[in-house]
Design a protein around this motif. Structure first.
Motif, PDB file in Angstrom:
ATOM      1  N   UNK A   1       0.837  -1.196   0.000  1.00 37.89           N
ATOM      2  CA  UNK A   1       0.000   0.000   0.000  1.00 37.89           C
ATOM      3  C   UNK A   1       0.870   1.243   0.000  1.00 37.89           C
ATOM      4  N   UNK A   2       0.414   2.249  -0.703  1.00 36.90           N
ATOM      5  CA  UNK A   2       1.083   3.544  -0.672  1.00 36.90           C
ATOM      6  C   UNK A   2       0.040   4.600  -0.321  1.00 36.90           C
ATOM      7  N   UNK A   3       0.536   5.731   0.176  1.00 38.10           N
ATOM      8  CA  UNK A   3      -0.350   6.854   0.483  1.00 38.10           C
ATOM      9  C   UNK A   3       0.052   7.989  -0.447  1.00 38.10           C
ATOM     10  N   UNK A   4      -0.888   8.342  -1.332  1.00 41.32           N
ATOM     11  CA  UNK A   4      -0.635   9.373  -2.314  1.00 41.32           C
ATOM     12  C   UNK A   4      -1.753  10.399  -2.229  1.00 41.32           C
ATOM     13  N   UNK A   5      -1.395  11.645  -2.014  1.00 39.18           N
ATOM     14  CA  UNK A   5      -2.360  12.745  -1.918  1.00 39.18           C
ATOM     15  C   UNK A   5      -3.403  12.493  -0.840  1.00 39.18           C
ATOM     16  N   UNK A   6      -2.997  11.896   0.271  1.00 32.26           N
ATOM     17  CA  UNK A   6      -3.892  11.660   1.389  1.00 32.26           C
ATOM     18  C   UNK A   6      -4.838  10.490   1.209  1.00 32.26           C
ATOM     19  N   UNK A   7      -4.622   9.663   0.170  1.00 29.95           N
ATOM     20  CA  UNK A   7      -5.480   8.514  -0.067  1.00 29.95           C
ATOM     21  C   UNK A   7      -4.642   7.244  -0.105  1.00 29.95           C
TER      22      UNK A   7
ATOM     23  N   UNK B   1     -10.446  -4.678 -17.710  1.00 30.27           N
ATOM     24  CA  UNK B   1      -9.539  -4.034 -16.771  1.00 30.27           C
ATOM     25  C   UNK B   1      -8.322  -4.906 -16.520  1.00 30.27           C
ATOM     26  N   UNK B   2      -7.245  -4.271 -16.121  1.00 28.77           N
ATOM     27  CA  UNK B   2      -6.025  -4.980 -15.772  1.00 28.77           C
ATOM     28  C   UNK B   2      -6.230  -5.692 -14.441  1.00 28.77           C
ATOM     29  N   UNK B   3      -5.737  -6.906 -14.321  1.00 30.38           N
ATOM     30  CA  UNK B   3      -5.944  -7.671 -13.095  1.00 30.38           C
ATOM     31  C   UNK B   3      -5.066  -7.167 -11.950  1.00 30.38           C
ATOM     32  N   UNK B   4      -4.008  -6.409 -12.242  1.00 32.08           N
ATOM     33  CA  UNK B   4      -3.139  -5.867 -11.195  1.00 32.08           C
ATOM     34  C   UNK B   4      -3.237  -4.348 -11.098  1.00 32.08           C
ATOM     35  N   UNK B   5      -4.375  -3.800 -11.438  1.00 30.12           N
ATOM     36  CA  UNK B   5      -4.527  -2.339 -11.400  1.00 30.12           C
ATOM     37  C   UNK B   5      -4.503  -1.821  -9.962  1.00 30.12           C
ATOM     38  N   UNK B   6      -4.269  -0.530  -9.820  1.00 28.34           N
ATOM     39  CA  UNK B   6      -4.282   0.099  -8.498  1.00 28.34           C
ATOM     40  C   UNK B   6      -5.730   0.216  -8.028  1.00 28.34           C
ATOM     41  N   UNK B   7      -5.936  -0.076  -6.729  1.00 34.44           N
ATOM     42  CA  UNK B   7      -7.281  -0.011  -6.157  1.00 34.44           C
ATOM     43  C   UNK B   7      -7.287   0.920  -4.952  1.00 34.44           C
ATOM     44  N   UNK B   8      -8.298   1.749  -4.882  1.00 35.90           N
ATOM     45  CA  UNK B   8      -8.413   2.713  -3.792  1.00 35.90           C
ATOM     46  C   UNK B   8      -8.925   2.013  -2.536  1.00 35.90           C
TER      47      UNK B   8
END
Length: 149
Positions: A46-52, A72-79
């Motif tokens: 997990x990363x924190x980018x722009x407070x999310x 969709x890509x199976x390894x896409x970024x998920x919020x």
């Protein structure tokens, strides 16, 4: 609580300090794929980018019956969804040296998909060897107790 996927590799690679629960933003076809058990958290983080919070590298397979609409890509970024004060608390700890945020498990809570995150500190090689030795000793002790009975 119905567990979908568990990241066993995380407990080997890291010392787990604190655990948090977060929601995850998914599409309908991804939820159907999770109900079929098509998920892998091994290399995810997990990363924190722009407070999310953002989950990276989590593999959720494309649902095979979704048709042409789900490309969709199976390894896409998920919020990931957490309260602001929890995210701020995590940011303060991640900024310290050596801490990271790793997903531990993915599970259903009712009809919602939740993810368990852990604040972790990386292990050195000698720590990993000690973990393996302790696990082997416990296994040998359990075998002896089983034979004793």
């Amino acid at each position: 609580m119905n567990t979908i996927a568990y990241n066993r590799y995380a407990s080997y690679e890291y010392f787990i300090l604190e655990k948090y629960e977060a929601g995850i933003v998914l599409e309908g076809s991804e939820v159907k794929s999770l109900r079929a058990g098509n998920c892998n958290l091994k290399d995810s983080f997990c990363i924190i980018r722009e407070g999310q919070l953002t989950l990276k590298n989590a593999h959720i397979a494309v649902y095979d019956k979704s048709g042409a609409f789900s490309t969709k890509d199976s390894k896409r970024d998920r919020k990931l969804l957490m309260h602001r004060f929890e995210i701020d608390k995590i940011v303060g700890k991640i900024n310290e040296k050596g801490y990271t945020l790793v997903p531990i498990s993915l599970y259903f809570s009712g009809s919602l998909v939740k993810i368990e995150l852990a604040l972790c500190k990386g292990k050195q090689n000698f720590d990993k060897k000690r973990t393996i030795a302790e696990r082997d000793q416990k296994r040998a002790l359990d075998r002896q107790l089983k034979d004793y009975r």
